[in-house]
Design an enzyme around this catalytic site. Structure first.
Site, mmCIF file in Angstrom:
data_model
loop_
_atom_site.group_PDB
_atom_site.id
_atom_site.type_symbol
_atom_site.label_atom_id
_atom_site.label_comp_id
_atom_site.label_asym_id
_atom_site.label_seq_id
_atom_site.Cartn_x
_atom_site.Cartn_y
_atom_site.Cartn_z
ATOM 1 N N GLU A 62 42.520 42.871 47.527
ATOM 2 C CA GLU A 62 41.642 42.011 46.740
ATOM 3 C C GLU A 62 42.541 41.313 45.722
ATOM 4 O O GLU A 62 43.160 41.939 44.885
ATOM 5 C CB GLU A 62 40.596 42.851 46.000
ATOM 6 N N HIS A 66 30.103 40.612 46.913
ATOM 7 C CA HIS A 66 29.279 41.363 45.952
ATOM 8 C C HIS A 66 29.626 41.058 44.495
ATOM 9 O O HIS A 66 28.950 41.551 43.593
ATOM 10 C CB HIS A 66 29.458 42.852 46.234
ATOM 11 N N ASP A 67 30.702 40.323 44.252
ATOM 12 C CA ASP A 67 31.066 39.959 42.878
ATOM 13 C C ASP A 67 30.655 38.532 42.552
ATOM 14 O O ASP A 67 31.070 37.989 41.524
ATOM 15 C CB ASP A 67 32.591 40.078 42.686
ATOM 16 N N ASP A 116 36.550 50.597 51.665
ATOM 17 C CA ASP A 116 36.912 50.081 50.345
ATOM 18 C C ASP A 116 37.672 51.190 49.610
ATOM 19 O O ASP A 116 37.133 52.274 49.379
ATOM 20 C CB ASP A 116 35.619 49.719 49.585
ATOM 21 N N ASP A 171 40.934 47.681 46.479
ATOM 22 C CA ASP A 171 40.212 47.112 45.342
ATOM 23 C C ASP A 171 41.124 46.926 44.129
ATOM 24 O O ASP A 171 41.836 47.853 43.732
ATOM 25 C CB ASP A 171 39.073 48.073 44.960
HETATM 26 O O1 TEU Z 1 36.785 43.544 41.346
HETATM 27 C C1 TEU Z 1 37.999 43.297 40.690
HETATM 28 C C2 TEU Z 1 38.013 42.195 39.765
HETATM 29 O O2 TEU Z 1 39.073 41.669 39.494
HETATM 30 C C3 TEU Z 1 36.755 41.803 39.050
HETATM 31 O O3 TEU Z 1 37.121 41.221 37.839
HETATM 32 C C4 TEU Z 1 35.966 40.847 39.763
HETATM 33 O O4 TEU Z 1 36.711 39.678 39.901
HETATM 34 C C5 TEU Z 1 34.724 40.572 38.952
HETATM 35 O O5 TEU Z 1 33.875 41.657 39.123
HETATM 36 C C6 TEU Z 1 34.033 39.326 39.375
HETATM 37 O O6 TEU Z 1 32.778 39.254 38.847
HETATM 38 C C7 TEU Z 1 36.702 44.750 42.014
HETATM 39 C C8 TEU Z 1 35.370 44.916 42.707
HETATM 40 O O7 TEU Z 1 35.241 43.942 43.693
HETATM 41 C C9 TEU Z 1 34.284 44.889 41.692
HETATM 42 O O8 TEU Z 1 33.010 44.978 42.287
HETATM 43 C C10 TEU Z 1 34.495 46.056 40.778
HETATM 44 O O9 TEU Z 1 33.549 46.025 39.750
HETATM 45 C C11 TEU Z 1 35.898 46.048 40.174
HETATM 46 O O10 TEU Z 1 36.903 45.841 41.158
HETATM 47 C C12 TEU Z 1 36.208 47.374 39.542
HETATM 48 O O11 TEU Z 1 36.393 48.340 40.538
#
Ligand code: TEU
Length: 577
Positions: A282, A349-350, A127, A228
């Protein structure tokens, strides 16, 4: 199984929208590579397996579980960030890109884990969090120290004597994306939390630093990079005022600026083409055109992207419509039928847990509905990304009180809702259902204390349903979600038609069944998925003879009376002659 008994059945193919109206191509036009053929398993290392009793997962824990991971039939692993970090955003705030967080172990442990994956033929995806760093990164410490520091231009600064900077929305901070810093009397930009200042990609020195970091890890042997939040790396630094309400169209205003492609081409030539590695972004912009510009092979930028349209579909307990689900996946498949490549995912994870969002977590239906969703994931074109715990049907956790949340995003959203005078009861109901903390609870290994995740106090409460939902119990049951996942992974690994074959949606308007075929040269497979807790019948015609059942989450498939009747959440794949 009635495999051949029903091969005479005549099935009705009702024409529907999309790619099946176009002339059929039966051989693949795609260049074949391992990252298209792979099945990716995402590990959230903090929650996977703890071996030193600190309640926090570690590399040795993953090493202990290597045989389990291999047994799933997956061929690639993506692990969330494990770098030195103050963990404001669970590692997405990196303080040193070349050091591992001691809680995970040492660099030797990392190497041992990486070698362990490689010995099992599993590729490793790193990542790369370089839209922003942590405020604790040495670059930022230097940058903020004075206006003439050589690292000043590694970040975006707005001098306070110019007045307030133009409003920029932050995804995590209800107060906006500019933070005042008295050390140099200026504001810095942070698209995410205040502790995650955005890196300035216009600075060639910064870009070179990032490529060097990527090379550092490629030299260690990592096989891929997940970029990311990378669509936000390029911004309009003339800093115009944006119209009111613009943030609703966040990607359009904050991401995918034309320079992004210059940076990606540079990264491709500096890093990607020098190693046998791939990179996945992403996000995929806001149009198919954006996405193609990122991933088409002749562009020499990235190899894969993932879109959010599927996970954006089901963000409240009100659920989603199967018609929308089919439409989203069909249109994305059709847009990438000729060129480019995408990832397919339904959770990470999001996001909240797969079965709560797209299936049915009730004990009666949890098993078949998770199996059905895993069948879907592993039978679509695109590289499937499966999230740890979904192979055993882990579920959301009940967290009705804001005090229990540790996630920076949840806390920011709560503050914003409170300030906006929202109905906080409804807010908590939605948060409880959709919060990404649902997807971050410790892996449920067995029925011992803390689900076998740790002997200490877990950083995050273990879901109380671990006594019923755990790996050990499912190992023993040939019909478990786990063993079905393994079978399905094997089916995908052994059948290139599921990787490269053309996708054709059948009976688009069927209210409860998602049916489609995959075709590659002489091979054709029919995928039948019942998205409902009721029996559902579907009549197909002129599709050919149903031959062998390749996988089925029930003992039989009812094809009597000229139609196919699927049991609740039944999922079957059938070869067609
Ligand atoms: O997420 C990027 C992002 O666009 C976030 O708004 C994501 O869609 C949101 O967390 C959804 O709930 C990435 C990572 O996947 C996330 O875990 C990180 O918190 C974020 O970048 C910041 O690095």
């Amino acid at each position: 199984m009635k495999n051949h008994l029903w091969s005479l059945l005549s099935v009705l193919l009702v024409a529907s929208c999309g790619p099946q109206d176009q002339p059929k191509e039966t051989s693949t036009s795609f260049e074949q590579t391992w990252w298209k053929e792979g099945i990716l398993y995402q590990i959230y290392p903090q929650s996977f397996k703890d071996t030193d009793g600190d309640g926090f997962g570690d590399f040795q824990g993953i090493i202990e579980k290597l045989d389990y991971i291999e047994s799933l039939g997956i061929t690639m692993v993506w692990m969330n960030p494990f770098f030195e970090s103050p963990l404001v955003d669970n590692g997405y705030d990196v303080a040193d890109y070349r050091a591992v967080l001691p809680r995970y172990g040492t660099m030797d442990d990392f190497q041992q884990m990486l070698d362990g994956f490689h010995q099992r033929g599993i590729k490793f995806v790193l990542d790369v969090v370089v839209n922003h760093s942590s405020i604790d990164h040495e670059w930022f410490k230097q940058s903020r120290s004075s206006r003439d520091n050589p690292y000043r231009d590694y970040y975006h600064w707005w001098p306070a004597e110019n007045g307030e900077p133009p409003y920029r929305h932050s995804l995590f901070d209800p107060e906006g994306a500019w933070e005042y810093d008295s050390l140099s009397n200026a504001y810095y930009l942070h698209t995410f939390a205040e502790e995650q200042p955005d890196l300035n990609w216009e600075n060639p020195k910064l870009r070179q630093e990032v490529y060097d970091i990527m090379k550092f890890w490629a030299e260690k042997g990592v096989d891929g990079f997940r970029m990311d939040a990378f669509q936000f790396a390029s911004k309009d630094t003339t800093w115009p005022e944006f119209p009111e309400g613009h943030e609703k169209d966040f990607i359009k205003w904050y991401g995918m600026r034309p320079q992004l492609h210059e940076y990606l081409k540079e990264m491709y030539h500096e890093v990607l083409e020098k190693y046998d590695v791939f990179a996945v972004a992403e996000g995929a912009g806001s149009t198919f055109e954006d996405a193609h510009k990122l991933v088409d092979a002749d562009r020499q930028e990235l190899q894969m992207a993932y879109h959010f349209e599927s996970v954006d579909m089901s963000r409240t307990p009100d659920g989603y419509e199967l018609a929308d689900f089919k439409e989203v996946f069909t249109k994305w498949d059709s847009a990438f039928a000729e060129n480019g490549w995408i990832a397919i995912f339904l959770s990470n994870h999001d996001n909240a847990r797969l079965v709560n969002r797209f299936g049915n977590p009730d004990p009666e239906f949890r098993t078949p509905s998770t199996q059905m969703l895993n069948t879907f994931l592993l039978s679509m074109r695109g590289t499937p990304f499966t999230y740890y715990g979904d192979e055993i049907g882990m579920t959301n956790m009940d967290m009705p009180k804001i005090e229990e949340y540790v996630d920076v995003e949840a806390k920011g959203k709560y503050k914003a809702a409170l300030a906006a005078g929202e109905d906080m009861e409804r807010f908590m109901e939605i948060l409880n259902y959709s919060s990404r903390e649902n997807g971050r609870t410790p892996m449920q290994w067995d029925d011992s204390e803390n689900a076998g995740f740790t002997t200490g106090t877990p950083w995050k409460r273990v879901n109380e349903n671990y006594l019923e939902i755990n790996v050990a119990a499912q190992e023993k049951d040939p019909n478990s979600i786990l063993n079905h996942f393994r079978k399905m992974a094997q089916v995908r690994n052994e059948n290139p038609v599921l990787v490269y074959g053309n996708y054709e949606l059948l009976q688009k308007d069927h209210p409860t069944v998602y049916a489609f075929t995959r075709t590659l040269e002489e091979e054709k497979m029919l995928v039948l998925l019942n998205f409902s807790e009721e029996n559902s019948s579907i009549t197909l015609d002129e599709i050919g003879d149903l031959d062998q059942i390749v996988i089925n989450n029930y003992p039989d498939l009812d094809t009597s009376e000229g139609s196919i009747t699927l049991l609740p959440y039944q999922a079957a794949i059938v070869k067609i002659n």
